[in-house]
Design an enzyme around this catalytic site. Structure first.
Site, mmCIF file in Angstrom:
data_model
loop_
_atom_site.group_PDB
_atom_site.id
_atom_site.type_symbol
_atom_site.label_atom_id
_atom_site.label_comp_id
_atom_site.label_asym_id
_atom_site.label_seq_id
_atom_site.Cartn_x
_atom_site.Cartn_y
_atom_site.Cartn_z
ATOM 1 N N ASP A 1 0.012 -3.930 -0.635
ATOM 2 C CA ASP A 1 0.933 -2.998 -1.282
ATOM 3 C C ASP A 1 0.431 -2.641 -2.669
ATOM 4 O OD1 ASP A 1 1.280 -5.484 -2.320
ATOM 5 O OD2 ASP A 1 3.480 -5.402 -2.407
ATOM 6 N N GLU A 2 -0.890 -2.607 -2.815
ATOM 7 C CA GLU A 2 -1.505 -2.277 -4.106
ATOM 8 C C GLU A 2 -2.197 -0.930 -4.044
ATOM 9 O OE1 GLU A 2 -3.963 -5.129 -6.309
ATOM 10 O OE2 GLU A 2 -3.277 -6.586 -4.809
#
Lengths: 197, 335
Positions: B246-247
């Site tokens: 989720d980066e």
């Protein structure tokens, strides 16, 4: 055999039975990853593997399948260039038959690594011929029957062409020409439309 | 010893035509006495026996030919002639004297202009002598054009496949955003050209809760929605990268103003913080962002800038999530 033969099998299957059929054939022959772009001599068994797979997937006997393919190579719109090459053999159908002896040499002139099977034409009577072809690809006589029938039509000649079965050297085809100029035949110019020197 | 001369050969016109359908026979005065059948098709209408060769043709080789004798090169070299009138082809051939000086026999050919001649005059196989290899040549030309065309098509297809593979290698399949490899390439290019730019590192907050409670399908959906927001909130010239889980990393060329970067980052956080509906369920997440800009460095390196943006991001996280931090604001104020 030469990669062009395998490619021709692909074109025939796709143009006649559709893209999905060819996909199924490749899957069935375990050749899904096979590189058909590489035209230089390919693994010897591939052509036979493909013919067998097409026959099994489409549930058609090898003989009639190859006969259809011979017809396709001359009469399908996508094969016009090949039809033209064959028509270079002679002005009439009989001239063409005699030119088959020279076809492997002519082909090698253009594609040195493409070894067509050897053809031998024997004149056995008035307008009656036996054509023998070496048996590297089983059923090639049937392919020739389809191809010669389509070419006789193309030349406008009336001929009966039958597979005579296997002979010692390979397969044999019997050709009887009844009339040379039976129909008008297809137009043929030595140079294609629009080509210049 | 006295040599007895060998008797000369004589051929009638039909036989001559069979051997040389492109011949031209002249008498001792240069008058045409015979024209081959194929040559007749090619020459203008009316050219035939009775006309004088030199009135019709210009001899290009050998040079300075005035008389019939000069037309026949002593060593049998080739000659070339062309018609004086019209755009007829140049002919190449041989000229030999007839026995007892009774004239000259020329045997002509089209040379390299054969393809054009075949097309223009609708020549067929029967127009060429059986010994002539023109048919083989035409056959080769035909094969050559087929193979060239086939090669052209194969090349076009391979080129398409290559650019697709290149695109695949640079994108993330789930979101369609660029991937880490693309990020490295872009950073290298920007640093090399000394173009000022900002690097934004974004990490989703509470994403793990969505994934754990609503499943991976919901998680994937949320990531896709975030990708859409990031693309909508940036310019076409900006690079949006999913670097993992989720980066995300954003590269914004020619944008280094702190207030503007803060505003963009805050807008992104506001958008991401709005609940995302997945199959009737609201997924609520947020995002933390850390930023650094290339002008902070004398000699920027991609690794150093990424580490600094990362440090700013963790400062945001520690400050309570849903926040923005600029790397330079973390440094002690200079006196």
């Amino acid at each position: 055999m030469h990669g062009l033969v395998n490619r021709a099998l692909g074109y025939f299957t796709r143009d006649t039975y559709g893209e999905a059929a060819w996909g199924a054939v490749l899957w069935h022959a375990k050749l899904a990853d096979f590189n058909f772009d590489n035209l230089s001599n390919q693994k010897p068994g591939v052509t036979d593997q493909l013919v067998r797979a097409i026959s099994e997937v489409l549930d058609r006997p090898r003989e009639s399948l190859l006969e259809d393919m011979g017809n396709y190579l001359v009469s399908h719109p996508n094969c016009q260039p090949l039809r033209r090459l064959l028509r270079f053999g002679g002005a009439g159908f009989i001239d063409f038959l005699f030119s088959l002896d020279e076809l492997p040499d002519r082909t090698r002139l253009a594609l040195p690594d493409f070894h067509l099977p050897d053809f031998h034409l024997y004149e056995i009577g008035d307008d009656r011929f036996t054509l023998t072809v070496d048996g590297r690809l089983c059923g090639i006589g049937h392919l020739l029957v389809g191809l010669l029938r389509a070419l006789a039509d193309d030349y406008g000649a009336l001929a009966t062409i039958e597979h005579e079965g296997r002979v010692a050297a390979g397969e044999s085809v019997l050709i009887t020409v009844h009339e040379h100029g039976f129909a008008k035949g297809q137009k043929f110019d030595l140079t294609p439309e629009g080509a210049t020197g | 010893m006295k040599q007895t001369p060998k008797p000369g050969l004589t051929l009638d016109h039909g036989a001559l035509d069979g051997l040389m359908p492109m011949h031209l026979a002249l008498d001792s005065t240069g008058q045409i006495v015979s024209v081959g059948a194929t040559l007749r098709k090619v020459l203008p209408h009316g050219v035939g026996p009775g006309l004088n060769f030199f009135d019709l043709f210009q001899v290009r080789r050998p040079g300075r030919v005035q008389t019939l004798e000069q037309l026949c090169p002593p060593q049998g070299q080739k000659i070339s002639v062309m018609l004086r009138l019209g755009e007829q082809p140049m002919f190449r051939g041989a000229a030999v004297p007839l026995a007892d000086a009774k004239g000259v026999l020329l045997n002509l050919s089209f040379g390299a202009g054969v393809l054009e001649a075949v097309r223009r005059f609708h020549l067929t196989e029967s127009d060429f002598a059986p010994t002539d290899l023109t048919m083989e040549m035409l056959y080769l030309v035909e094969v050559k054009s087929i193979l060239t065309e086939d090669l052209r098509r194969t090349n076009a297809r391979l080129e398409g496949e290559t650019s697709q593979a290149r695109a695949d290698a640079l994108t993330d399949p789930l979101t369609g955003l660029q991937n880490r490899r693309s990020l490295e390439q872009t950073l290298d290019k920007l640093i090399e050209t000394r173009m000022p730019f900002a690097l934004m590192h974004l990490d989703l907050d509470f994403f793990k809760i969505v994934n754990d409670n609503l499943g991976h399908a919901a998680g994937d959906f949320v990531l896709q929605q975030v990708a859409k927001i990031l693309l909508a909130e940036t310019r076409d010239s900006d690079l949006v990268v999913r670097v993992g889980g989720d980066e995300f990393v954003l590269v914004l060329p020619a944008l280094v103003s702190s207030p503007k970067l803060r505003a963009i980052a805050q807008r992104i956080i506001n958008q991401i913080s709005r609940p995302i509906l997945f199959e009737g369920q609201a997924c609520t997440i947020s995002a933390s962002i850390g930023i650094t800009v290339s002008k902070n460095y004398q000699l920027a390196t991609a690794a150093e800038m990424q580490a600094d943006a990362d440090m700013a991001l963790y400062a945001s996280k520690r400050a309570g999530r849903g926040r923005v931090r600029l790397f330079q604001s973390l440094l002690p104020k200079q006196a």
